[in-house]
Motif scaffolding. Structure first.
Motif, PDB file in Angstrom:
ATOM      1  N   ILE B  32       0.846  -1.206   0.000  1.00  0.00           N
ATOM      2  CA  ILE B  32       0.000   0.000   0.000  1.00  0.00           C
ATOM      3  C   ILE B  32       0.879   1.253   0.000  1.00  0.00           C
ATOM      4  O   ILE B  32       0.635   2.200  -0.753  1.00  0.00           O
ATOM      5  N   SER B  33       1.924   1.252   0.828  1.00  0.00           N
ATOM      6  CA  SER B  33       2.843   2.405   0.859  1.00  0.00           C
ATOM      7  C   SER B  33       3.480   2.620  -0.500  1.00  0.00           C
ATOM      8  O   SER B  33       3.580   3.757  -0.985  1.00  0.00           O
ATOM      9  N   GLN B  37       3.084   5.961  -2.796  1.00  0.00           N
ATOM     10  CA  GLN B  37       4.276   6.775  -3.051  1.00  0.00           C
ATOM     11  C   GLN B  37       4.637   6.820  -4.530  1.00  0.00           C
ATOM     12  O   GLN B  37       5.078   7.838  -5.045  1.00  0.00           O
ATOM     13  N   ASN B  38       4.442   5.688  -5.216  1.00  0.00           N
ATOM     14  CA  ASN B  38       4.935   5.596  -6.590  1.00  0.00           C
ATOM     15  C   ASN B  38       3.861   5.748  -7.654  1.00  0.00           C
ATOM     16  O   ASN B  38       4.172   5.970  -8.818  1.00  0.00           O
ATOM     17  N   GLY B  39       2.608   5.597  -7.238  1.00  0.00           N
ATOM     18  CA  GLY B  39       1.518   5.865  -8.168  1.00  0.00           C
ATOM     19  C   GLY B  39       1.387   4.866  -9.293  1.00  0.00           C
ATOM     20  O   GLY B  39       0.813   5.191 -10.337  1.00  0.00           O
ATOM     21  N   PHE B  43      -2.234  -3.332  -8.745  1.00  0.00           N
ATOM     22  CA  PHE B  43      -2.751  -4.671  -9.027  1.00  0.00           C
ATOM     23  C   PHE B  43      -2.510  -5.591  -7.839  1.00  0.00           C
ATOM     24  O   PHE B  43      -3.353  -6.409  -7.480  1.00  0.00           O
ATOM     25  N   ASP B  44      -1.324  -5.457  -7.223  1.00  0.00           N
ATOM     26  CA  ASP B  44      -0.969  -6.339  -6.104  1.00  0.00           C
ATOM     27  C   ASP B  44      -1.887  -6.132  -4.898  1.00  0.00           C
ATOM     28  O   ASP B  44      -2.304  -7.103  -4.257  1.00  0.00           O
ATOM     29  N   THR B 115      -5.837   3.043   2.123  1.00  0.00           N
ATOM     30  CA  THR B 115      -4.594   3.797   2.266  1.00  0.00           C
ATOM     31  C   THR B 115      -3.748   3.272   3.423  1.00  0.00           C
ATOM     32  O   THR B 115      -2.621   3.733   3.613  1.00  0.00           O
ATOM     33  N   THR B 116      -4.317   2.350   4.200  1.00  0.00           N
ATOM     34  CA  THR B 116      -3.580   1.729   5.300  1.00  0.00           C
ATOM     35  C   THR B 116      -3.959   0.257   5.344  1.00  0.00           C
ATOM     36  O   THR B 116      -4.948  -0.158   4.728  1.00  0.00           O
ATOM     37  N   GLU B 117      -3.193  -0.523   6.101  1.00  0.00           N
ATOM     38  CA  GLU B 117      -3.544  -1.934   6.181  1.00  0.00           C
ATOM     39  C   GLU B 117      -4.854  -2.120   6.951  1.00  0.00           C
ATOM     40  O   GLU B 117      -5.628  -3.027   6.647  1.00  0.00           O
ATOM     41  N   GLU B 118      -5.136  -1.244   7.927  1.00  0.00           N
ATOM     42  CA  GLU B 118      -6.414  -1.322   8.635  1.00  0.00           C
ATOM     43  C   GLU B 118      -7.577  -1.167   7.658  1.00  0.00           C
ATOM     44  O   GLU B 118      -8.597  -1.844   7.773  1.00  0.00           O
ATOM     45  N   GLU B 119      -7.430  -0.252   6.711  1.00  0.00           N
ATOM     46  CA  GLU B 119      -8.505  -0.062   5.728  1.00  0.00           C
ATOM     47  C   GLU B 119      -8.609  -1.256   4.787  1.00  0.00           C
ATOM     48  O   GLU B 119      -9.704  -1.601   4.334  1.00  0.00           O
TER      49      GLU B 119
END
Lengths: 136, 145
Positions: B32-33, B37-39, B43-44, B115-119
């Motif tokens: 997710i990060s 960050q890279n836009g 897919f992953d 945007t986070t692993e919680e989400e």
């Protein structure tokens, strides 16, 4: 029987209802923006869905559409993914029973392509369309 | 009842097995990060959420039809992903819903923030509940001042 001419007229007619202010003012121009600049794909897709609703008389349809835009418009075919659901029954009419994909993808580069897409959805809804329009 | 910890573990195991070395070092949070960050097309991230839903629901891959689109504004991804989920056996669209406004059209997609692993856990839990699987609720943050 819905003819190609009626579909072409419907695409232009419905486009007048939602064309962007400052954007293309006809469906044909929106199609050119889509193929020349990779923008306005959502307007092209929206006109296709509205033309289907107008010509089928159905107001109980739910759609999802996703114009696929790559970084390099010149290298991309102009594909639009559509998902069509009967909102009363929640049945996904575009579900492919072989691949389990819920979407149907169309290359929409020309007016003929757009007419063919409308014809395909009309045939899915049981509307009689001119020969060669019911196939993808 | 599936716990949030179970969902997190499944997400991380799938992500590491598919996109890492399978040694447990890479987590979905890394993916997710990297996406934000890279836009690049996530897919992953999408595939990991979908695979976790299959694994935790026990559904075979021919039971569900998915469509996912990471949403963008004019410049970049917003961090939301629109999903459409169809029960392939009945053909019914499970994500279809009617917005609260009476005159609003039915929507067949659900846009979820990832945007986070919680989400991401929330997203997987949402789809599991749609499939009738009991899932632990996210703990409330109540009392923050």
């Amino acid at each position: 029987m819905v003819t190609r001419e009626r579909i072409a007229e419907a695409l232009e007619h419905v486009f007048q209802d939602f064309g962007d202010e400052g954007g293309p003012d006809t469906f044909a121009k929106a199609l050119r923006h889509w193929t020349e600049f990779g923008c306005c794909g959502h307007l092209v897709a929206k006109a296709i869905t509205h033309a289907v609703e107008t010509l089928s008389g159905r107001r109980d349809l739910a759609w999802y559409y996703d114009p696929w835009v790559g970084d390099d418009p010149d290298a991309e075919p102009y594909l639009i993914a559509f998902i069509l659901v009967d909102a009363r029954t929640k049945e996904c009419l575009t579900l492919d029973i072989v691949s389990y994909s819920p979407h149907a993808v169309f290359s929409v580069e020309t007016m003929d392509d757009a007419i063919a897409a409308v014809g395909y959805f009309l045939s899915l809804l049981g509307v009689a369309v001119e020969d060669n329009l019911a196939r993808r | 009842m599936i716990t949030r910890e179970q969902i997190k573990k499944t997400l991380d195991e799938i992500y590491d097995a598919e996109y890492g070395d399978g040694d447990g070092e890479l987590t979905l949070a890394d993916g997710i990060s990297f996406w934000l960050q890279n836009g690049e097309y996530p897919f992953d991230v999408i595939e990991t959420i979908v695979e976790a839903v299959y694994e935790l629901s026990g559904k075979p891959h021919n039971a569900l039809g998915w469509y996912a689109e990471p949403l963008r504004d004019e410049w970049s991804y917003t961090g939301e992903i629109a999903f459409v989920l169809v029960d392939a056996e009945s053909g019914r669209c499970l994500t279809m819903h009617r917005p609260d406004r009476a005159d609003a059209e039915a929507s067949i997609s659900i846009a979820l923030p990832v945007t986070t692993e919680e989400e991401a856990i929330d997203a997987a839990a949402y789809f599991l509940r749609l499939l009738g699987v009991a899932v632990e609720e996210r703990p409330s943050h109540g009392g923050d001042v």
